[in-house]
Motif scaffolding. Structure first.
Motif, PDB file in Angstrom:
ATOM      1  N   PHE A  43      -7.901   2.217   6.392  1.00 30.40           N
ATOM      2  CA  PHE A  43      -7.739   3.550   7.438  1.00 30.40           C
ATOM      3  C   PHE A  43      -6.354   3.800   8.249  1.00 30.40           C
ATOM      4  N   ILE A  44      -6.071   2.939   8.323  1.00 31.81           N
ATOM      5  CA  ILE A  44      -4.789   2.824   8.980  1.00 31.81           C
ATOM      6  C   ILE A  44      -3.788   3.019   8.318  1.00 31.81           C
ATOM      7  N   GLN A  45      -3.472   2.398   6.860  1.00 32.09           N
ATOM      8  CA  GLN A  45      -3.122   1.990   6.068  1.00 32.09           C
ATOM      9  C   GLN A  45      -3.300   3.525   4.802  1.00 32.09           C
ATOM     10  N   SER A  46      -3.934   4.515   5.163  1.00 35.22           N
ATOM     11  CA  SER A  46      -3.695   5.840   4.293  1.00 35.22           C
ATOM     12  C   SER A  46      -3.294   6.431   5.608  1.00 35.22           C
ATOM     13  N   VAL A  47      -3.556   6.392   6.416  1.00 37.81           N
ATOM     14  CA  VAL A  47      -3.161   7.443   7.801  1.00 37.81           C
ATOM     15  C   VAL A  47      -0.930   7.149   7.540  1.00 37.81           C
ATOM     16  N   SER A  95       0.930  -1.163   0.080  1.00 37.03           N
ATOM     17  CA  SER A  95       0.077   0.126   0.195  1.00 37.03           C
ATOM     18  C   SER A  95       1.209   1.109   0.244  1.00 37.03           C
ATOM     19  N   CYS A  96       2.170   1.238   1.196  1.00 37.19           N
ATOM     20  CA  CYS A  96       2.828   2.561   0.987  1.00 37.19           C
ATOM     21  C   CYS A  96       3.358   2.727  -0.073  1.00 37.19           C
ATOM     22  N   SER A  97       4.295   1.401  -0.913  1.00 38.67           N
ATOM     23  CA  SER A  97       4.597   1.958  -1.947  1.00 38.67           C
ATOM     24  C   SER A  97       3.723   2.294  -3.655  1.00 38.67           C
ATOM     25  N   ARG A  98       2.644   1.532  -3.562  1.00 38.94           N
ATOM     26  CA  ARG A  98       1.761   1.859  -4.501  1.00 38.94           C
ATOM     27  C   ARG A  98       1.148   3.258  -4.365  1.00 38.94           C
ATOM     28  N   THR A  99       1.581   3.777  -2.774  1.00 37.24           N
ATOM     29  CA  THR A  99       0.724   5.208  -3.019  1.00 37.24           C
ATOM     30  C   THR A  99       1.463   6.129  -3.264  1.00 37.24           C
ATOM     31  N   SER A 100       2.801   5.875  -3.315  1.00 33.69           N
ATOM     32  CA  SER A 100       4.132   6.464  -3.128  1.00 33.69           C
ATOM     33  C   SER A 100       4.130   7.171  -4.788  1.00 33.69           C
ATOM     34  N   LEU A 101       4.305   5.821  -5.889  1.00 32.15           N
ATOM     35  CA  LEU A 101       4.271   5.742  -6.772  1.00 32.15           C
ATOM     36  C   LEU A 101       3.610   6.426  -7.594  1.00 32.15           C
ATOM     37  N   LYS A 161     -11.789  12.639   8.458  1.00 33.90           N
ATOM     38  CA  LYS A 161     -10.661  11.698   9.879  1.00 33.90           C
ATOM     39  C   LYS A 161      -9.575  11.224   9.918  1.00 33.90           C
ATOM     40  N   MET A 162      -8.807  11.417   8.615  1.00 34.88           N
ATOM     41  CA  MET A 162      -7.569  10.480   8.565  1.00 34.88           C
ATOM     42  C   MET A 162      -6.850  11.863   7.932  1.00 34.88           C
ATOM     43  N   VAL A 163      -7.722  12.292   7.648  1.00 37.19           N
ATOM     44  CA  VAL A 163      -6.066  13.577   7.815  1.00 37.19           C
ATOM     45  C   VAL A 163      -6.325  14.499   8.943  1.00 37.19           C
ATOM     46  N   ASN A 164      -6.654  14.273   9.783  1.00 37.68           N
ATOM     47  CA  ASN A 164      -7.368  14.714  11.079  1.00 37.68           C
ATOM     48  C   ASN A 164      -5.951  14.307  11.700  1.00 37.68           C
ATOM     49  N   TRP A 165      -6.159  12.959  11.936  1.00 44.41           N
ATOM     50  CA  TRP A 165      -5.157  11.809  12.365  1.00 44.41           C
ATOM     51  C   TRP A 165      -3.724  11.690  11.795  1.00 44.41           C
ATOM     52  N   THR A 166      -3.772  12.255  10.710  1.00 46.13           N
ATOM     53  CA  THR A 166      -2.434  12.370   9.556  1.00 46.13           C
ATOM     54  C   THR A 166      -1.414  13.591  10.003  1.00 46.13           C
ATOM     55  N   TYR A 167      -2.106  14.879  10.684  1.00 46.48           N
ATOM     56  CA  TYR A 167      -1.507  16.036  10.716  1.00 46.48           C
ATOM     57  C   TYR A 167      -1.662  15.686  12.567  1.00 46.48           C
ATOM     58  N   ILE A 168      -1.812  15.698  13.381  1.00 44.24           N
ATOM     59  CA  ILE A 168      -1.702  15.504  14.175  1.00 44.24           C
ATOM     60  C   ILE A 168      -0.823  14.591  14.787  1.00 44.24           C
ATOM     61  N   ASP A 178      -7.085   5.908  -2.802  1.00 44.03           N
ATOM     62  CA  ASP A 178      -6.388   4.637  -2.671  1.00 44.03           C
ATOM     63  C   ASP A 178      -7.047   3.875  -1.495  1.00 44.03           C
ATOM     64  N   MET A 179      -8.196   5.146  -1.103  1.00 44.19           N
ATOM     65  CA  MET A 179      -8.731   4.454   0.485  1.00 44.19           C
ATOM     66  C   MET A 179      -9.647   3.609   0.197  1.00 44.19           C
ATOM     67  N   GLN A 180      -9.852   2.566   1.050  1.00 42.86           N
ATOM     68  CA  GLN A 180     -10.964   1.194   0.743  1.00 42.86           C
ATOM     69  C   GLN A 180     -12.999   2.684   1.563  1.00 42.86           C
ATOM     70  N   HIS A 181     -13.000   3.026   2.238  1.00 45.25           N
ATOM     71  CA  HIS A 181     -13.967   4.005   3.022  1.00 45.25           C
ATOM     72  C   HIS A 181     -13.222   5.329   2.192  1.00 45.25           C
ATOM     73  N   PRO A 182     -13.378   6.330   1.420  1.00 45.16           N
ATOM     74  CA  PRO A 182     -13.375   7.822   1.282  1.00 45.16           C
ATOM     75  C   PRO A 182     -14.186   8.578   1.939  1.00 45.16           C
ATOM     76  N   LYS A 183     -15.454   8.045   2.662  1.00 42.31           N
ATOM     77  CA  LYS A 183     -15.850   8.984   3.844  1.00 42.31           C
ATOM     78  C   LYS A 183     -15.287   9.143   5.052  1.00 42.31           C
ATOM     79  N   GLN A 184     -13.842   7.591   5.542  1.00 43.12           N
ATOM     80  CA  GLN A 184     -13.241   8.733   6.601  1.00 43.12           C
ATOM     81  C   GLN A 184     -12.387   9.168   5.888  1.00 43.12           C
TER      82      GLN A 184
END
Length: 549
Positions: A158-162, A52-58, A370-377, A361-367
């Protein structure tokens, strides 16, 4: 706020995908994929996480680059044709669409001149085939990852996206944050940091609203087209290419500073020559392998944070101690260098552009929010810890990279510090090829689109390969030359933050949002958005100018 759909607003983004059945195009960007099955072993879970990480980076490095050309306006949109496999052919003055069943032999012969460059690029970059994006007046060739054209792997949880967001957001800019606080002082440094943090967090959510309202939008370039047409897409692509070149220069300077720290007294020209010999071979490694190296980003950030805290807590007296503070200031010690601090602090958020890819790339884009908030925290805690600890430990003696300070204190555990420096030095080696790959693919595509060069390539494949290799070497040499002419890491990071981060992460999402949602915005919202846009634009101009002073 209710977000109108693209259909309600009368807009749509129309795509023609090469060598794809039309009936598979309609659901290409639908978020209907099932969640991945539970992993049966720890190794599979780790593999899913790393993949997931490498795919997103590419995808982040590849999808925002486009090569445009004027095309015929009489071409019918391919989605209006029957559900047959269509192939886009490049001709001297326009793109023509042929039915694969009726013109199979013509397609085969016409595509021979492109097959060699497609194959070589695919082997090197893993990014082709090329998608033809129809804009209503022309086609724009965009570099798309092959994940888009093959059976796609499970999307990120969600955790992978964060984790992916933090990994791309927290980059080499973290090394210059203590210097940003040194230039600004505690008060203005904290205010600038909070402004940059809040601004990019807010624009990330605006970005999510735009992507939600326009499901066919995949990248920043698609959003720019939705809002400003083909010119907007070209401008954004140009900004991304320039940003990638600037990032590559920063990586070269970072590697050179690391080599200088490990081998002090070496002549700068020799260091740049060594950097050229070390980094250039990375351009010939397939990007699908280089993308896994993106994990080094967060590893180096965590390692530098851990080393700073360990060193600061084990030393009792200044300099280099967290127990006894160095000579810090509340206000800028030199107001003439203060404007440079805004770019240095904002450079930490230059990975903001990855969030469009993260969203898709998120399974559940509705999150997403929430993902952005946790990422920035989490990112804010890492950034603040490095910035505050680094400035408190070294004060007015803070250097352009905090890692340089760590090697100059003999009381520290030198083995621990050198391991951190080695890891930081590996970061540019691993990311250099990934960062410059879209630049190389762009000029190769620009060449092959020229009819005379296309025919010349088809007749002399060996010479074409030599040109491709020589071109990559020349691009690398140009980056090394820029790094030699601008050897200051702080100036490059200030330019990266001011000119690109404020524009791409601040001005651009705001302008797109206002353009796309103008009827739904209240007067107060418009005033606030325009005010933010003007502030970002002013900081971008001032910071860019001060990067060269």
């Amino acid at each position: 706020m209710d977000i109108p759909s693209s259909a309600e607003r009368g807009h749509s983004v129309r795509h023609c995908y090469t060598q794809l059945p039309v009936d598979t195009m309609t659901d290409r960007y639908q978020n209907t994929q099932a969640s991945p099955p539970p992993s049966s072993s720890f190794s599979e879970r780790v593999g899913s996480f790393v993949g997931s990480c490498s795919r997103t980076s590419l995808m982040y490095m590849a999808e925002n680059v486009s090569v445009s050309s004027p095309c015929s306006t009489q071409v019918n949109h391919p989605l209006n044709k029957p559900a047959k496999a269509l192939t886009t052919l490049l001709y001297p003055h326009d793109y023509k669409l042929y039915d694969a069943e009726e013109h199979g032999s013509s397609i085969e012969s016409s595509m021979k001149s492109l097959s060699r460059i497609d194959t070589s690029l695919n082997e090197q970059s893993h990014l082709l085939p090329i998608d033809q994006v129809y804009t209503g007046q022309s086609f724009v060739s965009t570099i798309a990852d092959t994940y888009q054209d093959t059976p796609r792997p499970p999307k990120s949880s969600f955790i992978q996206s964060v984790f992916n967001s933090i990994n791309i957001l927290v980059g080499v800019g973290i090394l210059a944050l203590p210097l940003g606080f040194k230039y600004a002082g505690w008060i203005l440094g904290s205010i600038t940091f909070c402004f940059c943090l809040g601004l990019t967090n807010y624009t990330a959510k605006l970005l999510g609203r735009c992507l939600h309202a326009y499901p066919d939008s995949q990248t920043y370039g698609d959003m720019a087209y939705n809002a400003f047409g083909n010119h907007g897409r070209i401008i954004v692509s140009g900004l991304f290419l320039t940003e990638l070149i600037t990032c590559s220069v920063a990586l070269v300077v970072l590697l050179g500073d690391g080599l200088d720290s490990l081998f002090p007294g070496t002549h700068p020209l020799l260091i740049r020559l060594a950097s050229f010999l070390i980094l250039t071979p990375m351009l010939f490694i397939p990007v699908r392998h280089l993308s896994y190296s993106s994990l080094l980003g967060i590893m180096s950030a965590v390692s530098i944070l851990a080393v700073i805290l360990v060193d600061g807590c084990t030393k009792q007296h200044t300099p280099g101690s967290l127990i006894e503070s160095a000579d810090t200031t509340w206000w800028p010690g030199d107001w003439m260098v203060f404007p440079r601090s805004t770019g240095l602090i904002m450079a930490g958020f230059c990975g903001h552009a990855c969030l469009a890819t993260i969203y898709r790339d998120m399974q559940h884009p509705k999150q997403y929010v929430k993902m952005v908030n946790w990422t920035y925290i989490i990112a804010a805690l890492i950034y603040l810890a490095v910035a505050v600890a680094g400035y408190r430990m070294f004060g007015s003696g803070t250097m352009q990279e905090i890692s340089q300070n760590l090697l100059l204190v003999p009381e520290y555990n030198q083995m621990l510090n050198r391991m951190a420096v080695y890891l930081i030095a590996l970061n540019p080696i691993a990311k250099y090829g990934l960062t410059l790959n879209p630049v190389n693919v762009s000029w190769e595509l620009a060449l092959v689109r020229q009819p005379s060069i296309q025919m010349w390539y088809s007749k002399r494949p060996l010479t074409g390969n030599i040109i491709r290799v020589a071109g990559k070497i020349l691009v690398s040499a140009l980056v090394i030359l820029l790094a030699y002419c601008i050897p200051d890491f702080d100036r490059i990071m200030s330019l990266l933050g001011a000119c690109f981060s404020f524009m791409i992460s601040g001005v651009f999402p705001i302008l797109c949002y206002v353009k796309l949602f103008r009827p739904a915005l209240s007067l107060a919202e418009k005033v606030m958005l325009y005010t933010l846009c003007c502030i970002c634009f002013a900081l971008a101009i001032i910071g860019t100018l001060w990067s060269f002073i």
